[in-house]
Enzyme design. Structure first.
Site, short mmCIF file in Angstrom:
data_model
loop_
_atom_site.label_atom_id
_atom_site.label_comp_id
_atom_site.label_asym_id
_atom_site.label_seq_id
_atom_site.Cartn_x
_atom_site.Cartn_y
_atom_site.Cartn_z
CE LYS A 165 -5.59 -2.87 -6.35
NZ LYS A 165 -4.87 -1.71 -5.81
CD GLN A 186 -1.31 -1.16 -5.54
OE1 GLN A 186 -2.30 -1.10 -6.26
NE2 GLN A 186 -1.37 -1.60 -4.30
CG ASP A 219 -7.21 3.48 -5.34
OD1 ASP A 219 -7.76 2.41 -4.99
OD2 ASP A 219 -6.02 3.54 -5.72
N1 GUN Z 1 -1.93 0.01 -1.45
C1 GUN Z 1 -2.55 -0.68 -0.47
N2 GUN Z 1 -3.88 -0.62 -0.62
C2 GUN Z 1 -4.11 0.14 -1.72
C3 GUN Z 1 -5.29 0.56 -2.39
O1 GUN Z 1 -6.44 0.28 -2.01
N3 GUN Z 1 -5.10 1.32 -3.50
C4 GUN Z 1 -3.86 1.67 -3.93
N4 GUN Z 1 -3.75 2.44 -5.02
N5 GUN Z 1 -2.75 1.30 -3.33
C5 GUN Z 1 -2.88 0.53 -2.23
#
Ligand code: GUN
Length: 290
Positions: A52, A96, A119
């Site tokens: 990211k 996350q 998100d």
């Molecule tokens: N953990 C697994 N997939 C995701 C996601 O799309 N966003 C976040 N914040 N954590 C995750």
């Protein structure tokens, strides 16, 4: 069989974003800014967060990684989120997941300002998305839609079967594909762990498009699908030998597919690209840009 290449598609989307950002910055605006919160040490999360942050720099965004120890309290996290919500220099924030067991992820998600919830997990955005209103859409589901759009895969009036009902993937993709969205208007069946095996087989064997997000290597086998199916594999599973595989028995199933996402290089790349789209939208909202 043709590959739905998430790398190619993500790079194209990020290139578009980066040229828009260059225009904004040339006109005197600051860069878009994403804040990422990472709690504890979880190898897959480390790797997702790294990609990211890397993608932010390709898109021309600034990013900031805030690390917290495993033992951080829920209250400490909530206080930090309140500061980020109030900080005009941050457009979007993600926490996350997963979080350590002593922290309730719903409390943390609910504390994020819906305006910065890139998100798309906050109930306000999830509700708006469900109702077909403008919203930050959950990144993995949104990324899958963008991938189908990029490869011009017809979705309207198709029969889609989603396997897995998680809040981050299965639930939102089932809503998005059935909604009257650009990539939508499908007839969707959402199956999950309590779906009887025979019912699951009846559904998957007549599906035009399958989205599987269960986190079990080899869950989808050749006998479960019809010829010509479009297969979207959301799984990212690390085997004991270190190899990363999806939820689909790729070797055997791919022979029957018209299109299939590879793992890695499929949906994972699209999750990150969709997050960049959401961050750009947060920034545009902030500055009242189109
Ligand atoms: N953990 C697994 N997939 C995701 C996601 O799309 N966003 C976040 N914040 N954590 C995750």
């Amino acid at each position: 069989m043709k590959l739905l290449d998430g790398k190619v598609c993500a790079e194209s989307l990020v290139a578009d974003i980066s040229s828009k950002v260059a225009g904004y910055v040339n006109s005197g605006l600051r860069k878009p800014h994403m804040t990422v919160i990472l709690v504890g040490e979880h190898a897959p999360s480390e790797s997702y967060v790294k990609s990211k942050i890397k993608s932010c720099s390709s898109a021309g965004f600034e990013s900031e990684l805030l690390r917290f120890p495993e033992a951080v309290t829920e209250q400490e996290l909530l206080s930090r989120i309140a500061m980020i919500n109030a900080d005009p220099a941050t457009d979007g924030v993600i926490v996350q997941l997963p979080l350590p067991k002593h922290i309730n992820p719903q409390h943390v998600i609910n504390a994020i300002s819906p305006d910065k919830d890139i998100d798309g997990f906050h109930p306000t955005n999830f509700g708006r998305m469900t109702l077909g209103q403008k919203a930050f859409r959950p990144a993995t589901a949104y990324g899958i839609c963008k991938l189908l759009q990029f490869y011009e895969i017809p979705v309207k009036a198709k029969h889609c079967v989603v396997i897995g009902r998680s809040n981050i993937v299965g639930k939102p993709i089932s809503i998005m594909l059935s909604n009257d969205f650009e990539i939508g208007n499908a007839t969707v069946t959402l199956t999950h762990i309590e779906t009887p095996r025979q019912l699951l087989l009846d559904e998957t064997r007549r599906a035009d498009i399958i989205v599987v997000a269960v986190g079990i290597p080899g869950f989808v086998t050749e006998d479960m699908v019809k010829d010509g199916v479009v297969m979207i594999d959301v799984g990212i599973n690390r085997l004991e030998n270190g190899k990363i595989v999806g939820d689909v028995d790729f070797e055997a199933v791919s022979r029957k597919c018209s299109w299939i996402t590879p793992v890695p290089g499929g949906v994972g790349r699209m999750t990150v690209a969709a997050l960049m789209i959401n961050t750009l939208m947060a920034y545009q909202n902030n500055f009242n840009l189109a």
